[in-house]
Design a protein around this motif. Structure first.
Motif, mmCIF file in Angstrom:
data_model
loop_
_atom_site.group_PDB
_atom_site.id
_atom_site.type_symbol
_atom_site.label_atom_id
_atom_site.label_comp_id
_atom_site.label_asym_id
_atom_site.label_seq_id
_atom_site.Cartn_x
_atom_site.Cartn_y
_atom_site.Cartn_z
ATOM 1 N N ARG A 51 68.380 13.672 63.096
ATOM 2 C CA ARG A 51 68.853 14.870 62.427
ATOM 3 C C ARG A 51 67.751 15.925 62.514
ATOM 4 O O ARG A 51 66.560 15.587 62.479
ATOM 5 C CB ARG A 51 69.158 14.544 60.957
ATOM 6 C CG ARG A 51 70.124 15.507 60.310
ATOM 7 C CD ARG A 51 70.564 15.046 58.943
ATOM 8 N NE ARG A 51 71.245 13.765 58.898
ATOM 9 C CZ ARG A 51 72.492 13.553 59.337
ATOM 10 N NH1 ARG A 51 73.172 14.525 59.884
ATOM 11 N NH2 ARG A 51 73.035 12.356 59.235
ATOM 12 N N ASP A 92 72.573 16.438 54.663
ATOM 13 C CA ASP A 92 73.260 17.702 54.963
ATOM 14 C C ASP A 92 72.427 18.937 54.619
ATOM 15 O O ASP A 92 72.893 20.067 54.799
ATOM 16 C CB ASP A 92 74.621 17.775 54.263
ATOM 17 C CG ASP A 92 74.505 17.727 52.744
ATOM 18 O OD1 ASP A 92 73.381 17.790 52.225
ATOM 19 O OD2 ASP A 92 75.560 17.641 52.083
ATOM 20 N N GLU A 94 71.563 20.135 51.774
ATOM 21 C CA GLU A 94 71.908 20.861 50.545
ATOM 22 C C GLU A 94 70.752 20.813 49.554
ATOM 23 O O GLU A 94 70.169 19.749 49.323
ATOM 24 C CB GLU A 94 73.155 20.241 49.908
ATOM 25 C CG GLU A 94 73.567 20.953 48.635
ATOM 26 C CD GLU A 94 74.612 20.183 47.840
ATOM 27 O OE1 GLU A 94 75.165 19.198 48.363
ATOM 28 O OE2 GLU A 94 74.846 20.577 46.683
ATOM 29 N N GLN A 107 71.063 23.310 59.651
ATOM 30 C CA GLN A 107 71.039 22.115 60.490
ATOM 31 C C GLN A 107 71.191 22.499 61.958
ATOM 32 O O GLN A 107 71.967 23.399 62.298
ATOM 33 C CB GLN A 107 72.163 21.161 60.074
ATOM 34 C CG GLN A 107 72.018 19.791 60.699
ATOM 35 C CD GLN A 107 72.796 18.686 59.968
ATOM 36 O OE1 GLN A 107 72.825 17.568 60.452
ATOM 37 N NE2 GLN A 107 73.393 18.978 58.827
#
Ligand code: FES
Length: 123
Positions: A51, A92, A94, A107
């Motif tokens: 990621r 994610d 957040e 992202q």
């Protein structure tokens, strides 16, 4: 017309991204807003999945880390901004605590291509 599509950029070889390692990189592409600003990011394994995010805190637009490769809080649960301590979910991006709560990290798209992990800005 493909002029606005970001190009994939290699960051590291896939086997080099081991759990707990954060690989920092500078994107070839510059920011659209503010235009021309250099962009940096980081790549890591989140539960085994690669990621990547831009290294930009949504609070003041500055880099998250103050030490190379160090992005996690002391409990190793959340990405933490070193300036005012905002916490971000690794999955994610957040923000769940801090001055930019409800906002999120940007992202990047990640793919494995010919043994390399590559990133690009989302469309
Ligand atoms: S600059 Fe990141 S929390 Fe303030």
């Amino acid at each position: 017309m493909t002029a606005n599509i970001s190009q994939w950029q290699p960051v590291c070889r896939a086997p080099e991204l081991v759990p707990g390692r954060f690989v920092e990189f500078r994107l070839r592409e510059k920011a659209r807003q503010p235009e021309g600003m250099p962009l940096t990011g980081f790549l890591f394994l989140d539960g085994g999945e690669p990621r990547a995010y831009l290294n930009v805190c949504p609070h003041l637009g500055i880099e998250l880390n103050w030490m190379p490769g160090r992005f996690m809080d002391s409990d190793n649960l959340f990405i933490q901004c070193s300036t005012h301590g905002a916490l971000f979910k690794p999955g994610d991006g957040e923000c769940i605590a801090g001055p930019c709560q409800g906002d999120a990290l940007t992202q990047l798209e990640v793919r494995e291509h010919e043994g390399q992990l590559e990133v690009r800005l989302p469309e």
